[in-house]
Scaffold this motif. Structure first.
Motif, PDB file in Angstrom:
ATOM      1  N   HIS A 187      10.108 -12.100 -16.997  1.00 11.03           N
ATOM      2  CA  HIS A 187       9.826 -12.162 -18.427  1.00 11.03           C
ATOM      3  C   HIS A 187       9.188 -10.871 -18.937  1.00 11.03           C
ATOM      4  CE1 HIS A 187      10.933 -16.330 -18.282  1.00 11.03           C
ATOM      5  NE2 HIS A 187       9.996 -16.591 -17.389  1.00 11.03           N
ATOM      6  N   ASN A 188       8.409 -10.226 -18.103  1.00  7.79           N
ATOM      7  CA  ASN A 188       7.734  -9.005 -18.516  1.00  7.79           C
ATOM      8  C   ASN A 188       8.316  -7.825 -17.739  1.00  7.79           C
ATOM      9  OD1 ASN A 188       6.076  -6.977 -19.318  1.00  7.79           O
ATOM     10  ND2 ASN A 188       4.142  -7.951 -18.680  1.00  7.79           N
ATOM     11  N   PRO A 189       9.139  -6.997 -18.348  1.00  6.59           N
ATOM     12  CA  PRO A 189       9.770  -5.888 -17.620  1.00  6.59           C
ATOM     13  C   PRO A 189       8.764  -4.931 -17.000  1.00  6.59           C
ATOM     14  CG  PRO A 189      10.773  -6.199 -19.789  1.00  6.59           C
ATOM     15  CD  PRO A 189       9.531  -7.028 -19.757  1.00  6.59           C
ATOM     16  N   ASP A 190       7.563  -4.846 -17.588  1.00 11.91           N
ATOM     17  CA  ASP A 190       6.573  -3.915 -17.044  1.00 11.91           C
ATOM     18  C   ASP A 190       6.067  -4.361 -15.687  1.00 11.91           C
ATOM     19  OD1 ASP A 190       6.771  -2.376 -19.297  1.00 11.91           O
ATOM     20  OD2 ASP A 190       5.121  -3.398 -20.333  1.00 11.91           O
ATOM     21  N   ASP A 191       6.181  -5.663 -15.380  1.00 14.11           N
ATOM     22  CA  ASP A 191       5.696  -6.180 -14.113  1.00 14.11           C
ATOM     23  C   ASP A 191       6.705  -6.003 -12.996  1.00 14.11           C
ATOM     24  OD1 ASP A 191       3.360  -6.910 -15.281  1.00 14.11           O
ATOM     25  OD2 ASP A 191       3.989  -8.978 -15.689  1.00 14.11           O
ATOM     26  N   VAL A 192       7.939  -5.649 -13.325  1.00 14.14           N
ATOM     27  CA  VAL A 192       8.985  -5.514 -12.312  1.00 14.14           C
ATOM     28  C   VAL A 192       9.384  -4.051 -12.230  1.00 14.14           C
ATOM     29  CG1 VAL A 192      11.281  -6.243 -11.596  1.00 14.14           C
ATOM     30  CG2 VAL A 192       9.792  -7.852 -12.796  1.00 14.14           C
ATOM     31  N   GLN A 193       8.919  -3.390 -11.162  1.00 11.94           N
ATOM     32  CA  GLN A 193       9.193  -1.977 -11.022  1.00 11.94           C
ATOM     33  C   GLN A 193      10.574  -1.734 -10.419  1.00 11.94           C
ATOM     34  OE1 GLN A 193       5.967  -0.912  -8.513  1.00 11.94           O
ATOM     35  NE2 GLN A 193       4.424  -1.670  -9.932  1.00 11.94           N
ATOM     36  N   HIS A 194      11.049  -2.674  -9.644  1.00  6.36           N
ATOM     37  CA  HIS A 194      12.345  -2.503  -8.996  1.00  6.36           C
ATOM     38  C   HIS A 194      13.001  -3.867  -8.909  1.00  6.36           C
ATOM     39  CE1 HIS A 194      15.492  -1.344  -6.248  1.00  6.36           C
ATOM     40  NE2 HIS A 194      15.081  -2.245  -5.377  1.00  6.36           N
ATOM     41  N   ASP A 195      14.187  -3.981  -9.449  1.00  9.11           N
ATOM     42  CA  ASP A 195      14.902  -5.253  -9.441  1.00  9.11           C
ATOM     43  C   ASP A 195      16.221  -5.079  -8.708  1.00  9.11           C
ATOM     44  OD1 ASP A 195      16.033  -7.674  -9.904  1.00  9.11           O
ATOM     45  OD2 ASP A 195      15.682  -7.700 -12.065  1.00  9.11           O
ATOM     46  N   GLY A 219       0.797  -1.215   0.000  1.00  9.36           N
ATOM     47  CA  GLY A 219       0.000   0.000   0.000  1.00  9.36           C
ATOM     48  C   GLY A 219       0.830   1.266   0.000  1.00  9.36           C
ATOM     49  N   LEU A 220       2.006   1.215   0.623  1.00  4.11           N
ATOM     50  CA  LEU A 220       2.899   2.377   0.675  1.00  4.11           C
ATOM     51  C   LEU A 220       3.853   2.429  -0.506  1.00  4.11           C
ATOM     52  CD1 LEU A 220       3.806   2.182   4.465  1.00  4.11           C
ATOM     53  CD2 LEU A 220       2.420   3.955   3.387  1.00  4.11           C
ATOM     54  N   GLN A 221       3.823   1.389  -1.354  1.00  2.00           N
ATOM     55  CA  GLN A 221       4.785   1.257  -2.456  1.00  2.00           C
ATOM     56  C   GLN A 221       6.207   1.392  -1.902  1.00  2.00           C
ATOM     57  OE1 GLN A 221       3.287   4.356  -5.091  1.00  2.00           O
ATOM     58  NE2 GLN A 221       2.240   2.805  -6.341  1.00  2.00           N
ATOM     59  N   ALA A 222       6.459   0.625  -0.853  1.00  2.00           N
ATOM     60  CA  ALA A 222       7.719   0.731  -0.117  1.00  2.00           C
ATOM     61  C   ALA A 222       8.892   0.227  -0.941  1.00  2.00           C
ATOM     62  CB  ALA A 222       7.633  -0.068   1.184  1.00  2.00           C
ATOM     63  N   ASP A 223      10.072   0.757  -0.609  1.00  2.00           N
ATOM     64  CA  ASP A 223      11.293   0.287  -1.253  1.00  2.00           C
ATOM     65  C   ASP A 223      11.573  -1.163  -0.895  1.00  2.00           C
ATOM     66  OD1 ASP A 223      11.854   2.535  -2.649  1.00  2.00           O
ATOM     67  OD2 ASP A 223      13.751   3.002  -1.637  1.00  2.00           O
ATOM     68  N   GLU A 235       3.905 -13.764  -1.505  1.00  3.47           N
ATOM     69  CA  GLU A 235       3.195 -13.532  -2.760  1.00  3.47           C
ATOM     70  C   GLU A 235       2.673 -12.099  -2.832  1.00  3.47           C
ATOM     71  OE1 GLU A 235      -0.850 -15.113  -5.038  1.00  3.47           O
ATOM     72  OE2 GLU A 235      -0.089 -16.157  -3.266  1.00  3.47           O
ATOM     73  N   GLN A 236       2.136 -11.594  -1.706  1.00  2.00           N
ATOM     74  CA  GLN A 236       1.564 -10.245  -1.713  1.00  2.00           C
ATOM     75  C   GLN A 236       2.623  -9.190  -2.024  1.00  2.00           C
ATOM     76  OE1 GLN A 236      -1.807  -9.705  -1.468  1.00  2.00           O
ATOM     77  NE2 GLN A 236      -1.801 -11.935  -1.517  1.00  2.00           N
ATOM     78  N   ALA A 237       3.801  -9.338  -1.432  1.00  2.56           N
ATOM     79  CA  ALA A 237       4.855  -8.354  -1.659  1.00  2.56           C
ATOM     80  C   ALA A 237       5.527  -8.532  -3.015  1.00  2.56           C
ATOM     81  CB  ALA A 237       5.892  -8.439  -0.543  1.00  2.56           C
ATOM     82  N   ILE A 238       5.838  -9.764  -3.371  1.00  2.00           N
ATOM     83  CA  ILE A 238       6.616 -10.024  -4.581  1.00  2.00           C
ATOM     84  C   ILE A 238       5.844  -9.649  -5.839  1.00  2.00           C
ATOM     85  CG2 ILE A 238       7.705 -11.822  -5.959  1.00  2.00           C
ATOM     86  CD1 ILE A 238       9.265 -10.963  -3.453  1.00  2.00           C
ATOM     87  N   LYS A 239       4.531  -9.908  -5.870  1.00  2.00           N
ATOM     88  CA  LYS A 239       3.768  -9.615  -7.089  1.00  2.00           C
ATOM     89  C   LYS A 239       3.690  -8.114  -7.358  1.00  2.00           C
ATOM     90  CE  LYS A 239      -0.068 -11.582  -6.380  1.00  2.00           C
ATOM     91  NZ  LYS A 239      -1.430 -12.091  -6.565  1.00  2.00           N
ATOM     92  N   LYS A 240       3.944  -7.291  -6.327  1.00  2.00           N
ATOM     93  CA  LYS A 240       4.013  -5.848  -6.507  1.00  2.00           C
ATOM     94  C   LYS A 240       5.455  -5.355  -6.517  1.00  2.00           C
ATOM     95  CE  LYS A 240      -0.445  -5.379  -6.541  1.00  2.00           C
ATOM     96  NZ  LYS A 240      -1.177  -4.966  -7.762  1.00  2.00           N
ATOM     97  N   SER A 241       6.388  -6.277  -6.678  1.00  2.00           N
ATOM     98  CA  SER A 241       7.814  -5.965  -6.830  1.00  2.00           C
ATOM     99  C   SER A 241       8.411  -5.257  -5.616  1.00  2.00           C
ATOM    100  CB  SER A 241       8.050  -5.120  -8.088  1.00  2.00           C
ATOM    101  OG  SER A 241       7.586  -5.794  -9.233  1.00  2.00           O
TER     102      SER A 241
END
Length: 575
Positions: free
Chosen positions: A354-362, A268-272, A322-328
């Protein structure tokens, strides 16, 4: 701390809050505040052991509230003349005061009062905290007394009772932070789900609406949590209990709901990042208490962490991941006793994105894992001392990309204890599909969960936890005897070798079983998961420690080892 600084969510377990509160308040939290906003999520505190922790005591109090009434105390007033109404009133008063849960609640209250007095120096702030602890415990007594009168502890009541543990813990943490001059605010989430309904964001009114709480519910809840926490001034200290959910929080999620709450807050906070603070340095290649040469794993994938959690290593609940990882949102496991340590990061490796758009931070950049060190030390070069912790910051840890590793290895080996194996051999009077249908239908009726299964057309072996009630096992075995001969092997363990790279390794299963054979360890059952990252077998518990060390020595050590188990100092004399 700027208002637009990125968020970090820190989750502390009950033992960490109980034993290392001063470290959390004086060292860990301040080291992040220069460059980040932090939110702290706390479990109910534990003292010396989890058995005496607040959560277990709350469950004990719930059970005591449903215990049978003690004998009537009317005989104690036999020699005292009084009216019948006064006698009845006195009897009810004495009976209520004698309820066994009162002593348990008193123990909980005293434990938190002692913790408060050790954590807070300011007299006025301490007096306020003591009043709040007393009010929470009075509320707990009222709930338990009501449950006793009704002779029922409903799922919602049980959730509320469990949530009091987090409220008590978070009150102490928030007061301790304020006592150190760091503004902190208690965030109680008891009504967060009800608020979703009042705001027009409807949650399922019952589990039957959707069969379970689906992902859309958790997405809406995470957004609501993020909005609530952003309203805080200073450091939000958030209760792990986030209110009543359809079907009961304990039933839907289990006692790991605090980790889930932290993950939803991070989303929810889009945390680092989401930090899970424990009393271990991270994930190891094996249990370091049993394998002296076990080493820390700097990074693992969610799939590997889920397998390790299920088969004996306490990492983090797969649903929480799963909750955290799916939101990167990367998850870092850190040691509260070693705040500057590397820890372990859980995040999909770059090859699986596989989909770069799904990974906001790697965090995997050019083959390196970003060092999970306190942000306060990032502005300093190695060799300098961070003012917040007084410790020398660590240099970034490089993890070679998969293609450049000199020797590809599995990630870890783990043991799951307390296992039984149920064997069913067909009497050949039924065809195979009927044979399997009868077995799994019976398991479903008795609510038995199978950890591993190995089948042929006429034989099924199933490994399951030995926590199943003896009477239930007897009935299950008796019913299965209608389809075949049943036998039970006791005192077994599951040995699992886990690693995502095993998909690309040839012969790792052969090396594993050859190593066990050379160690004279008998294998009762073998199973390999469909995801190809887990090879498991069942062995007797007396061989568990030996097998764990053999597999780690022969397969997981960084330098190749000879196959001859008699060679060097590692031979039979080692065991």
């Amino acid at each position: 701390m700027p208002d637009d600084a990125p968020w970090i969510v820190q989750k502390y377990g009950g033992t960490s809050v109980g034993k290392f509160l001063s470290t959390i308040v004086d060292t860990i939290s301040p080291s992040y505040l220069e460059t980040n906003r932090i939110a702290i999520v706390c479990s109910a505190r534990s003292g010396k052991t989890k058995a005496l922790g607040t959560t277990n005591l709350l469950l004990q109090a719930s059970a005591e509230a449903m215990a049978l009434d003690p004998p009537s105390p009317s005989s104690s007033h036999a020699g005292t003349p009084m009216s019948s109404s006064m006698s009845a009133s006195m009897s009810r008063f004495d009976l209520a005061a004698s309820q066994p849960f009162h002593s348990t609640v008193a123990q909980i209250q005293q434990d938190h009062l002692d913790a408060a007095r050790a954590a807070v120096a300011d007299a006025d702030r301490l007096a306020q905290l003591e009043r709040e602890i007393g009010e929470e415990c009075d509320r707990l007594r009222s709930i338990l007394q009501a449950a006793r009168v009704l002779h029922e502890v409903s799922p919602r009541s049980r959730d509320i009772i469990m949530g009091i543990g987090e409220r008590l813990s978070c009150r102490i943490v928030a007061a301790a932070l304020n006592d150190k001059g760091r503004t902190a605010e208690l965030v109680c989430l008891d009504t967060i789900v009800d608020d979703m309904d009042s705001d027009g964001i409807r949650a399922p009114s019952s589990v039957e609406d959707a069969g379970y709480l689906d992902q859309s519910f958790y997405d809406r809840l995470s957004a609501q949590l993020g909005d609530r926490i952003r309203q805080c001034k200073g450091i939000p200290v958030v209760t792990g209990y986030f209110g009543y959910v359809p079907g009961s929080l304990l039933s839907q999620v289990g006692r790991g709901y605090t980790d889930l709450c932290a993950a939803l807050c991070a989303v929810g906070l889009q945390a680092d990042e989401l930090q899970i603070w424990k009393e271990v340095d991270g994930v190891f290649t094996a249990d370091p208490r049993k394998v002296p040469t076990a080493r820390l794993v700097p990074a693992i994938t969610p799939e590997e962490a889920a397998e390790l959690t299920y088969y004996g290593s306490e990492v983090i609940h797969p649903f929480t991941m799963e909750q955290a990882i799916k939101k990167s949102v990367p998850i870092r496991i850190k040691n509260v006793e070693n705040p500057t340590g590397c820890g372990t990061v859980i995040f999909p490796d770059h090859a699986s994105a596989h989909n770069p758009d799904d990974v906001q931070h790697d965090p995997f950049v050019d083959g390196h894992v970003e060092q999970p060190q306190p942000p306060a030390s990032r502005a300093h070069t190695p060799g300098n001392v961070t003012p917040a912790t007084g410790a020398e910051p660590l240099a970034p840890v490089a993890v070679p990309p998969l293609a450049h590793r000199k020797r590809r290895l599995p990630t870890a080996v783990t043991i799951k204890d307390n296992i039984i194996v149920l064997n069913v051999h067909s009497n050949r009077k039924t065809i195979s599909h009927g044979f399997f249908a009868r077995i799994f239908g019976t398991l479903d009726r008795y609510g038995v969960v199978v950890d591993l299964i190995s089948t042929s057309e006429v034989h099924v072996s199933m490994a399951m936890t030995a926590d199943i009630k003896p009477r239930t096992l007897e009935r299950l075995s008796a019913e299965l005897e209608h389809v075949g001969v049943v036998s039970v092997l006791r005192s077994m363990v599951i040995l699992s070798l886990v690693g995502k790279e095993m998909r690309h390794m040839v012969g790792v299963a052969g090396r594993m079983f050859s190593t066990l054979a050379e160690g004279n360890i008998n294998i009762e059952m073998i199973s390999q998961g469909a995801n190809e990252i887990n090879i498991s077998c069942v062995i007797h518990e007396r061989a568990a420690l030996k097998a764990l060390n053999l597999i780690h020595y022969s397969i997981l050590e960084l330098s190749p080892k000879p196959c001859n188990m008699e060679g060097g100092s590692f031979g039979r004399s080692f065991f």
